[in-house]
Design a protein around this motif. Structure first.
Motif, PDB file in Angstrom:
ATOM      1  N   ARG A  38       0.842  -1.192   0.000  1.00  0.00           N
ATOM      2  CA  ARG A  38       0.000   0.000   0.000  1.00  0.00           C
ATOM      3  C   ARG A  38       0.878   1.243   0.000  1.00  0.00           C
ATOM      4  O   ARG A  38       2.017   1.227   0.457  1.00  0.00           O
ATOM      5  N   GLN A  39       0.319   2.306  -0.530  1.00  0.00           N
ATOM      6  CA  GLN A  39       1.019   3.575  -0.561  1.00  0.00           C
ATOM      7  C   GLN A  39       0.032   4.703  -0.320  1.00  0.00           C
ATOM      8  O   GLN A  39      -0.925   4.874  -1.072  1.00  0.00           O
ATOM      9  N   ALA A  40       0.284   5.443   0.740  1.00  0.00           N
ATOM     10  CA  ALA A  40      -0.509   6.619   1.057  1.00  0.00           C
ATOM     11  C   ALA A  40       0.154   7.846   0.446  1.00  0.00           C
ATOM     12  O   ALA A  40       1.366   7.848   0.202  1.00  0.00           O
ATOM     13  N   THR A  91      -5.773   4.092   5.111  1.00  0.00           N
ATOM     14  CA  THR A  91      -6.105   4.730   3.844  1.00  0.00           C
ATOM     15  C   THR A  91      -4.889   4.748   2.929  1.00  0.00           C
ATOM     16  O   THR A  91      -3.833   5.259   3.292  1.00  0.00           O
ATOM     17  N   ALA A  92      -5.043   4.194   1.746  1.00  0.00           N
ATOM     18  CA  ALA A  92      -3.941   4.098   0.799  1.00  0.00           C
ATOM     19  C   ALA A  92      -4.443   3.453  -0.477  1.00  0.00           C
ATOM     20  O   ALA A  92      -5.548   2.915  -0.529  1.00  0.00           O
ATOM     21  N   VAL A  93      -3.606   3.504  -1.500  1.00  0.00           N
ATOM     22  CA  VAL A  93      -3.815   2.681  -2.678  1.00  0.00           C
ATOM     23  C   VAL A  93      -3.146   1.341  -2.417  1.00  0.00           C
ATOM     24  O   VAL A  93      -1.969   1.291  -2.052  1.00  0.00           O
ATOM     25  N   GLY A 119      -3.637  -1.085  -8.827  1.00  0.00           N
ATOM     26  CA  GLY A 119      -4.011  -0.575  -7.524  1.00  0.00           C
ATOM     27  C   GLY A 119      -5.502  -0.351  -7.362  1.00  0.00           C
ATOM     28  O   GLY A 119      -6.233  -0.136  -8.325  1.00  0.00           O
ATOM     29  N   THR A 120      -5.945  -0.396  -6.113  1.00  0.00           N
ATOM     30  CA  THR A 120      -7.319  -0.078  -5.760  1.00  0.00           C
ATOM     31  C   THR A 120      -7.296   0.785  -4.501  1.00  0.00           C
ATOM     32  O   THR A 120      -6.555   0.512  -3.562  1.00  0.00           O
ATOM     33  N   LEU A 121      -8.083   1.832  -4.504  1.00  0.00           N
ATOM     34  CA  LEU A 121      -8.047   2.819  -3.429  1.00  0.00           C
ATOM     35  C   LEU A 121      -8.944   2.407  -2.275  1.00  0.00           C
ATOM     36  O   LEU A 121     -10.125   2.084  -2.467  1.00  0.00           O
ATOM     37  N   VAL A 122      -8.372   2.439  -1.087  1.00  0.00           N
ATOM     38  CA  VAL A 122      -9.111   2.211   0.150  1.00  0.00           C
ATOM     39  C   VAL A 122      -9.084   3.502   0.953  1.00  0.00           C
ATOM     40  O   VAL A 122      -8.013   4.024   1.250  1.00  0.00           O
TER      41      VAL A 122
END
Length: 126
Positions: A38-40, A91-93, A119-122
């Protein structure tokens, strides 16, 4: 050719749950392990969890251990990431990727963007 497609992201309130999917059509389980990253915004990409597809061993970052669970459905060439008790800092992709190695705090993705999903955004609201 390896193809990875993430899905399942969305907006959820803190304390809620989401399940992400990583579909790998044409992927032969056992050839590679699968990792979740994940990457914020403004932060480095971090490893979240990974699974060894040959024996099902799973590994988790300390920040998600006890809340997230990775699982596989080999017949569907799909890896899931069940995320429970979500926090705003989650929260991140989220990305899935093919790995050459998978262990605690040691995820080694293959070189090449074709081994990564898009990627999918959360988004977790407080």
């Amino acid at each position: 050719e390896v193809q990875l497609v993430e899905s399942g992201g969305g907006l959820v309130q803190a304390g809620g749950s989401l399940r992400l999917s990583c579909a790998a059509p044409g992927f032969t389980f056992g050839d590679y392990h699968i990792g979740w990253f994940r990457q914020a915004p403004g932060k480095d990409r971090e490893g979240v969890s990974c699974v060894r597809t040959n024996d099902g061993s799973t590994y988790y970052a300390d920040s998600v251990k006890g809340r997230f669970t990775v699982s596989t459905v080999n017949a569907k060439n799909t890896v899931y990431l069940q995320m429970n008790r979500l926090k705003p800092e989650d929260t991140a992709v989220y990305y899935c990727a093919a790995l050459i190695f998978c262990a605690y705090n040691d995820y080694r993705p293959l070189d090449g963007m074709h081994y990564w999903g898009k990627g999918t955004l959360v988004t977790v609201s407080s």
